[in-house]
Design an enzyme around this catalytic site. Sequence first.
Site, PDB file in Angstrom:
ATOM      1  N   SER A 263       0.836  -1.211   0.000  1.00 28.60           N
ATOM      2  CA  SER A 263       0.000   0.000   0.000  1.00 28.60           C
ATOM      3  C   SER A 263       0.862   1.249   0.000  1.00 28.60           C
ATOM      4  O   SER A 263       1.953   1.260   0.585  1.00 28.60           O
ATOM      5  CB  SER A 263      -0.881   0.037   1.245  1.00 28.60           C
ATOM      6  OG  SER A 263      -0.122   0.430   2.378  1.00 28.60           O
ATOM      7  N   ASP A 264       0.374   2.309  -0.642  1.00 26.38           N
ATOM      8  CA  ASP A 264       1.021   3.591  -0.394  1.00 26.38           C
ATOM      9  C   ASP A 264       0.809   3.910   1.083  1.00 26.38           C
ATOM     10  O   ASP A 264      -0.079   3.367   1.741  1.00 26.38           O
ATOM     11  CB  ASP A 264       0.463   4.705  -1.296  1.00 26.38           C
ATOM     12  CG  ASP A 264       1.451   5.885  -1.375  1.00 26.38           C
ATOM     13  OD1 ASP A 264       2.366   5.971  -0.522  1.00 26.38           O
ATOM     14  OD2 ASP A 264       1.306   6.730  -2.280  1.00 26.38           O
ATOM     15  N   TRP A 265       1.634   4.805   1.588  1.00 22.81           N
ATOM     16  CA  TRP A 265       1.689   5.022   3.028  1.00 22.81           C
ATOM     17  C   TRP A 265       0.388   5.658   3.543  1.00 22.81           C
ATOM     18  O   TRP A 265       0.098   6.820   3.292  1.00 22.81           O
ATOM     19  CB  TRP A 265       2.900   5.887   3.354  1.00 22.81           C
ATOM     20  CG  TRP A 265       4.142   5.091   3.666  1.00 22.81           C
ATOM     21  CD1 TRP A 265       4.947   5.262   4.763  1.00 22.81           C
ATOM     22  CD2 TRP A 265       4.725   4.006   2.938  1.00 22.81           C
ATOM     23  NE1 TRP A 265       5.976   4.345   4.747  1.00 22.81           N
ATOM     24  CE2 TRP A 265       5.859   3.557   3.643  1.00 22.81           C
ATOM     25  CE3 TRP A 265       4.387   3.330   1.765  1.00 22.81           C
ATOM     26  CZ2 TRP A 265       6.668   2.503   3.218  1.00 22.81           C
ATOM     27  CZ3 TRP A 265       5.183   2.267   1.339  1.00 22.81           C
ATOM     28  CH2 TRP A 265       6.296   1.868   2.058  1.00 22.81           C
TER      29      TRP A 265
END
Length: 750
Positions: A263-265
């Site tokens: 996942s992106d942060w």
Amino acid sequence: MKRMTNILAALLMCSAAAVNAQTPVYLDESQPIEARVKDALSRMTTAEKIGIIHAQSKFSSPGVQRLGIPGIWCTDGPHGIRPDVLWDEWEQAGATNDSCVAFPALTCLAATWNPDMAALYGKSIGEEARYRNKNVLLGPGVNIYRTPLNGRNFEYMGEDPYLTSQIVIPYVQGVQENGVAACVKHYALNNQEVDRDHVNVLVDDRTLHEIYLPGFKAAVVDGGAWSIMPGYNKYDGDHACENSVLLLDILKGDWDFDGVAISDWGAVHNTEKVASNGLDMEFGSWTNGLNWGASNAYDDYFLAKPYEKLIAEGKLPMSDLDDKAARVLRLIMRTEMNRNRPYGSLNSDEHYAAARRIGGEGIVLLKNDKNLLPVADDVKNILVVGENAIKMMTVGGGSSSLKVQRETLPLEGIVANAAGRGVDVRYERGYVGDVTGEYNGVTTGQDLNDARSADQLIADAVKAAKEADMVIFVGGLNKSDHQDAEGADRTDFALPYNQDAVIEALVAANPNTVVVNLTGNAYSMPWLDKVPAVVQGWYIGSEAGNALADVIFGDVNPSGKLPITFAKSLTDYAAHATNDPTMYPGVNGDVVYKEGLDVGYRHTDKLKPSRVNFAFGHGLSYTTFKLGKATLSGTFSEADGVTVEVPVTNTGDRKGAEVVQVYVRDLKSSVVRPVKELKAFDKVELEPGQTADVKLHLDKSAFAFYDPATKLWTVEPGKFEILVGTASDNISTRLPLTIKDTLTWSDAVR
Ligand code: BGC
């Protein structure tokens, strides 16, 4: 004696067998990775599986301590290795061994139009990541340049899916040769920063497959990327991290991706969805699911305890968790648990040389009237004007911000090169733009304050310009908010800080004025008719000054070509053509890509009269080239495609490189096809007078469109035109081609 030897041999065999019997398969590097993954997974408890699929710190995830399986350390990406931050904070860890070489921004890499440079880039940055013991490099970025306002375009590879694909493949392979995973981002449709956490992209299937997915597909299918980063935005109602179409149907279905979707942060929102729809690892959520900003909330991540609970209650299947854990184990085996991988290197001479070479090859000479460049022998004093000549550009811009070991500024590069030629260089500021220089605790240490008024700054620059043989203005955008930076888009297509007025004043004072702009985006050029020479310099990183000086003084003959269209005004880009807010930046959370396939030159090449200052693919050289008449070798067949041949001659007096570009146009189709589409290119370096016969191959995919009804790539029989030239608006040969049969194939790679 013989008996003794036999006993000894038998004993040795026994002890070897004992060791083998004791070495679990997952630790035995002679075993295939899949067997090792299966074995490791079979030994793990549910809690251990949950443990490895989410973060334990800002950039790391734990392994399985009981089994001696190491964790994963990630790093940004994509232009250099980010300095280390505190365990649970974005601020600096204060390490003294985490400075790096900053490589040119990916727009600059794309502007080389040279896959060999992408391979060199990937290898070099991968070596830096490896040396710093990082397993996953958070890059490269391959989102398509839909609008010139997007603050993150500098981290991407331009507007064309084919060019992006050709550049991303060797980048990924180069990184991964080091036993470091590339993490291709931001999958998919993350084309703006405005409302990036929630904006819901609505795009038709054809456009999705023809424009926005090919770069990712190339990275996964041809580059073999070991990880991918679903972004913040939504597609068709679901966040990218929770989107079953993007992750299950396309990525893991059609493309058969066997890596890890990270996942992106902070891009995860819902346990059930994220667990079921194909995401494998959660990073950066910074929440316990209830409170935003909770510290050390890792156990409460959506894919942590809440997920474990739903599995224990039988509400979610173990099979999905097993699949995620197996993918993470595979990533660990490919990286940290591969003891045969190289050791890497940091800040090496080779890396600086690579950064300088790629930078020099990506710089684009847009205009060069009167052959003002390279600097002529009779120029004895140069005035450099502009903030970007003295401003560090490697700090700022968001997650791609770096802590460099060194950064040669444009003025320093010009002064150093000029000194060797006995040329004097003076400097004037011209304007004051952004004097900040800090990102997450990394500071440039520069004091860029200047108390003079805007008028005074111009007056001082003009006075000095009148006394100079030549003026080099170095301006553009920078890495602060609403420029080329993450988290916000630009608000204006024009250059900021009164720069247009400064340029006008300089060229009025001294006609020998060169404008060099450092940006990751296109911008308006109201002064273009008056300025004789213009250079697009991008962000070049540690070797910015040297690479620019190499080109300005002619040590390097420019060969960069634009990977984006420089249109005259914002409304010349289709997403902005009608000033429709539903198309940009979106209304009530939705942004609708109504322009469909009309991205970049696919739109501007239809406008009559032309609305571009500089077209996609454009770029000049200090020598000249002539393309002879192109021909087709043979006829088209489904198996072999067709080959285009074109003689290219260096007609000038210096060695240089030209990029031959082949576009395809469908003359008659049951669906609307773009006016032309790049389908092949080749960069060829030639000595003065030399001719090379360049061969460019077009396979069946060069003629296909994606049919959403059948979900098949489709080539319709009929007439096509093959356009050969050196820019999307500079076509020298148009070749007819007839395809006789209908061809279709599925996107599924299996
Ligand atoms: C960015 C990613 C980056 C991540 C980790 C996010 O805000 O969108 O590109 O890799 O942070 O720093």
